[in-house]
Structure formats: structure tokens, C-alpha cells
Design a protein around this motif. Structure first.
Motif, PDB file in Angstrom:
ATOM      1  N   MET A   1       0.818  -1.206   0.000  1.00  0.00           N
ATOM      2  CA  MET A   1       0.000   0.000   0.000  1.00  0.00           C
ATOM      3  C   MET A   1       0.859   1.267   0.000  1.00  0.00           C
ATOM      4  SD  MET A   1      -3.143   0.797  -0.379  1.00  0.00           S
ATOM      5  CE  MET A   1      -4.121  -0.626   0.109  1.00  0.00           C
ATOM      6  N   PHE A   2       1.922   1.264   0.802  1.00  0.00           N
ATOM      7  CA  PHE A   2       2.853   2.386   0.825  1.00  0.00           C
ATOM      8  C   PHE A   2       4.275   1.857   0.701  1.00  0.00           C
ATOM      9  CE2 PHE A   2      -0.850   4.187   2.900  1.00  0.00           C
ATOM     10  CZ  PHE A   2      -0.908   5.479   2.395  1.00  0.00           C
ATOM     11  N   ALA A   3       5.093   2.566  -0.086  1.00  0.00           N
ATOM     12  CA  ALA A   3       6.484   2.144  -0.259  1.00  0.00           C
ATOM     13  C   ALA A   3       7.266   2.215   1.044  1.00  0.00           C
ATOM     14  CB  ALA A   3       7.165   3.002  -1.334  1.00  0.00           C
ATOM     15  N   SER A   4       6.844   3.068   1.974  1.00  0.00           N
ATOM     16  CA  SER A   4       7.512   3.124   3.274  1.00  0.00           C
ATOM     17  C   SER A   4       7.517   1.755   3.939  1.00  0.00           C
ATOM     18  CB  SER A   4       6.817   4.140   4.183  1.00  0.00           C
ATOM     19  OG  SER A   4       6.979   5.459   3.698  1.00  0.00           O
ATOM     20  N   GLU A   5       6.436   1.004   3.751  1.00  0.00           N
ATOM     21  CA  GLU A   5       6.369  -0.352   4.298  1.00  0.00           C
ATOM     22  C   GLU A   5       7.392  -1.249   3.615  1.00  0.00           C
ATOM     23  OE1 GLU A   5       3.226  -4.116   4.167  1.00  0.00           O
ATOM     24  OE2 GLU A   5       2.520  -2.092   3.718  1.00  0.00           O
TER      25      GLU A   5
ATOM     26  N   LEU B 139      -5.793  -5.517  -6.332  1.00  0.00           N
ATOM     27  CA  LEU B 139      -4.959  -4.838  -7.320  1.00  0.00           C
ATOM     28  C   LEU B 139      -3.574  -4.476  -6.775  1.00  0.00           C
ATOM     29  CD1 LEU B 139      -7.508  -2.569  -9.222  1.00  0.00           C
ATOM     30  CD2 LEU B 139      -6.506  -4.747  -9.926  1.00  0.00           C
ATOM     31  N   VAL B 140      -3.438  -4.304  -5.474  1.00  0.00           N
ATOM     32  CA  VAL B 140      -2.090  -4.059  -4.933  1.00  0.00           C
ATOM     33  C   VAL B 140      -1.244  -5.322  -5.092  1.00  0.00           C
ATOM     34  CG1 VAL B 140      -0.759  -3.472  -2.874  1.00  0.00           C
ATOM     35  CG2 VAL B 140      -2.910  -2.276  -3.350  1.00  0.00           C
ATOM     36  N   GLU B 141      -1.845  -6.463  -4.813  1.00  0.00           N
ATOM     37  CA  GLU B 141      -1.146  -7.729  -5.019  1.00  0.00           C
ATOM     38  C   GLU B 141      -0.859  -7.957  -6.503  1.00  0.00           C
ATOM     39  OE1 GLU B 141      -3.407  -7.728  -1.259  1.00  0.00           O
ATOM     40  OE2 GLU B 141      -3.959  -7.291  -3.337  1.00  0.00           O
TER      41      GLU B 141
END
Length: 422
Positions: free
Chosen positions: A249-253, A325-327
Motif C-alpha cells: 500500500m505504501f512504499a515506506s512499508e 490490485l495491490v497484489e
């Protein structure tokens, strides 16, 4: 001086455009469905750029249009100044902070990414004033970075051509650039300027407009450590990477970051309505919520928390979750990397970079990037040349594997055609 051209839209001053060229070559879009766009002359184009990095769920989603319609019928919007709020803004705030990379965050809504940049930079400077450290005013950003074109965004631009022509080095004083992917160089700049004068570092996890530049291993974590060690706020610009572009969901993750602020826009609505925001950590928001003597942050926009935009965002997030869709973006990352890899061997290509579900094909300096992009459009694929003569690839998450391969093949054909005419 007025233009002597006549016809539809000659009154429009396009963004980031050399207008004499644009007026003779406009591509006018009239419809979109899924990963495709239709032009006014009936051409059907595969959208390899997701608009300006934003069309994550694809074009023409009736459910999003219906959400906007239904919200407008109830209440088009109402501001969130002072004691007023609207339900979609409140509900979306709870939802996004729960999925974001900052524990116990607050969100301040804006109208888009450039607004989010201005808000975060102002808040960073306000934070240190309230900390009784008034000298901490400098905002650092990376060479080749792009952070929008509002006042602060223009001032911290790492793309020098976006800073030039306004009569000063920085529209807003006290900004400076740090090297990209060079921690020793960053440390040297901090030491030279003095950490006691630096308010914040702003960084994209993956540089977008700068040329699709991924972080070197350990760079972002090292940047965060330098910020922490020197009492500098760490602001992560996820306007492009947020909401799935890097397969989470977020690139920070993905990169293990714990920022003080996260900037977001684009993918939160997939472009169906203008909306942005800043996620803010407790260390920054705490004092503003503390007690009756808490200070005010005197910032706001007429359309902060726009009710219809927030309703659109909620439905967009529903689609991301319900359709996985994130997957799917995580799966497509490998598909895209494999598709563009052979382009690195082309005689006209200087480098090929991929990061998440996006890639950049950097052409040799003497190759006209805009002409190659035009040839791709003529071949049925929307393409765009960005910084460092780089072709931007950033498709909607709804493309097929075959369509990703088609994007790479169209670039190959355009390069082959140019090479044959040299």
C-alpha cells in the motif's frame, strides 16, 4: 501577443508545455476504459503512463462515478475549517491512517500532491519554531527530485529547470539539495549547513519524474538514520508510490521506513477527483491536540477534505482491496522488469531501470526522447519522456501481462525506426 491559430481549445495554456509545439500536435482524449484511452479522432491507445502516474484502477469505473453522483446528491462538499467537518472526510481519515505506515497518525487533507508538499514543509518549520529551535528552517531535498510546483515544491525542486527563471535561487529561502543514493554526500551537506539549521529532509522512495530512479540498497534507511541522529524531520513523498505502486500500500512499508510525515495524492483516487493529504506522526501533531492552550496550525484549503473527492477515494480503495490490485501490482513488477530488460541492449538506450510497477528507459542524450514518445503514441501506446531523456512506464494495475509486453515491444519498434533513419 495573441495566437493566430483558431479552433477548439486554442485558449488553453497547457501545463509544462512549449505552446507553439503543442498547438500543432495536441492529442485530445474523449474517453477511457480500463487501461485504454480513446482520442477525438477515434484512435485507441494503451495508457502506459497511467496519466500522470495516477490511474491505478484504470479508466471508466462506473462505481466511482456513481459514488461521486450519490455523494453530490447528498452534499457536494462542505469545508473542514474549525468545528465543521463532513462524513466522507472523517471516514476516509480513519481508514487511511489505519492503513498507513505511521502508527497513531493524523491526516490533514489537501487538494493534491503539490498542496501536500507545501503543507508538510510549512508544518516542519512550524514544528521547530514551537520547539524553540527557530534556526531550524532549511528544507533538504534530493538532486533530480520532483515535489510539485507550488511555492515550496518549486523551491525544493531537484530538477534545476523547474527552479530557474524566477529571479532567485529559491522562491522560498532556506532550501538545499542533497545527493541521490550517496549517504556520505548527504552527511557532508548536513555537516556543512549545520544540523541545527535543518528542519526536514523530503525524499521520494522511488524517484518518479526525476527518471524512475530506485533507491540503492540501504540508502533510504541510512537517510532516515541521518535525519534521526541530527534531529531532522523525515518526510517521505509517496504521491506516486502510495496506494500500491510498489506492490504494497505504501512504499515506506516496503523499505522499512517510519517517517514523521507521508505525502499522498494521485493513487488515493486514481485521478477520479483531486485529493491529497499528509499523514503526520504523533511527535509532530501531538502539541496541536494537547489541551486548551495548544497552538493552532493556521493552514487550510477551501477543498481540504472535499466530500465528493473523499467519497471517490473510498470507492477507489474498495476496488483496490476487492480486486486485489495491490497484489496484482506486485505480480506485474516482475512482468514489467522482464519485458523492458532487453531494451538495455539497444544501441540507443543508456540505461533501463525498474522499481515496483514502474520503469524508465533512459535514452542516449542525442536521441530525441519526445520524438520516440510520439512514435510510441503513433504505434498505439501512450508514452512520455521525462527527466534524463527517460521514457516513463507506469501502467494502470489492470493491464494484462500481454499488454505490458506490448509496451516494451512498441518502444523497441520506435527505437528501431529511429535507428534505421540515422
Amino acid at each position: 501577443m495573441s495566437s493566430n491559430r483558431v479552433g477548439l481549445g486554442t485558449s488553453l495554456w497547457s501545463a509544462q508545455a512549449h505552446m507553439p509545439s503543442v498547438l500543432d500536435s495536441r492529442v485530445t482524449l474523449v474517453a477511457g476504459d480500463g487501461a485504454y484511452l480513446t482520442t477525438s479522432d477515434g484512435a485507441r491507445l494503451l495508457d502506459a503512463t497511467a496519466g500522470l502516474w495516477h490511474a491505478n484502477v484504470g479508466h471508466g469505473r462506473e462505481s466511482i462515478a456513481r459514488a461521486a453522483y450519490e455523494q453530490m446528491c447528498r452534499l457536494e462538499t462542505y469545508h473542514v475549517f474549525g468545528r465543521f467537518a463532513n462524513e466522507p472526510a472523517l471516514q476516509l481519515a480513519d481508514r487511511v491512517t489505519a492503513m498507513g505506515p505511521i502508527p497513531d497518525a493524523k491526516v490533514f487533507w489537501t487538494s493534491g500532491g503539490s498542496d501536500a508538499v507545501d503543507l508538510a514543509c510549512k508544518l516542519a518549520r512550524r514544528h521547530w519554531q514551537l520547539e524553540n529551535r527557530p534556526d531550524k528552517r532549511i528544507i533538504l531535498s534530493r538532486a533530480n527530485a520532483y515535489h510539485g510546483l507550488h511555492g515550496f515544491g518549486t523551491s525544493i525542486a531537484g530538477l534545476e529547470y523547474n527552479r530557474d527563471g524566477y529571479g532567485s535561487d529559491s522562491l522560498i529561502p532556506e532550501t538545499a539539495r542533497i545527493p541521490t543514493n550517496d549517504l556520505a554526500g548527504v552527511a557532508a551537506v548536513i555537516a556543512e549547513l549545520g544540523p541545527e539549521r535543518i528542519a526536514a529532509i523530503v525524499a521520494e522512495p522511488v524517484m518518479g519524474t526525476g527518471g524512475v530512479i530506485p533507491p540503492e540498497p540501504g540508502y533510504l534507511d541510512g537517510l532516515q538514520r541521518l535525519a534521526r541522529a541530527n534531529d531532522i524531520l523525515f518526510i517521505v513523498d509517496e504521491v506516486i508510490t502510495g496506494f500500491g505502486r510498489t506492490g504494497v500500500m505504501f512504499a515506506s512499508e516496503r523499505f522499512g521506513l517510519q517517517p514523521d510525515m507521508v505525502l499522498m495524492a494521485k493513487g488515493i483516487t486514481s485521478g477520479y477527483a483531486p485529493l491529497g493529504g499528509v499523514l503526520i506522526a504523533p511527535a509532530v501533531w501531538g502539541r496541536f491536540f494537547a489541551d486548551a492552550d495548544a497552538p493552532m496550525f493556521r493552514h487550510g484549503l477551501t477543498y481540504s477534505g472535499h466530500a465528493t473527492a473523499c467519497a471517490v477515494a473510498a470507492t477507489n480503495l474498495d476496488i483496490l482491496e476487492q480486486e486485489g490490485l495491490v497484489e496484482r501490482a506486485a505480480e506485474l513488477e516482475g512482468v514489467l522488469a522482464r519485458a523492458v530488460k532487453p531494451l538495455a541492449d539497444h544501441e540507443l538506450v543508456a540505461d533501463v531501470r525498474s522499481a515496483g510497477f514502474m520503469a524508465g528507459v533512459q535514452l542516449l542524450p542525442e536521441v530525441p526522447g519526445e520524438a520516440i514518445a510520439d512514435a510510441c503514441i503513433a504505434g498505439g501506446v501512450v508514452m512520455r519522456a521525462i527527466n534524463n531523456n527517460t521514457l516513463q512506464i507506469c501502467p494502470p494495475f489492470v493491464v494484462t501481462d500481454e499488454e505490458v509486453s506490448r509496451i516494451a515491444a512498441t518502444i523497441q519498434d520506435a527505437l528501431d525506426g529511429f535507428a534505421s533513419r540515422r
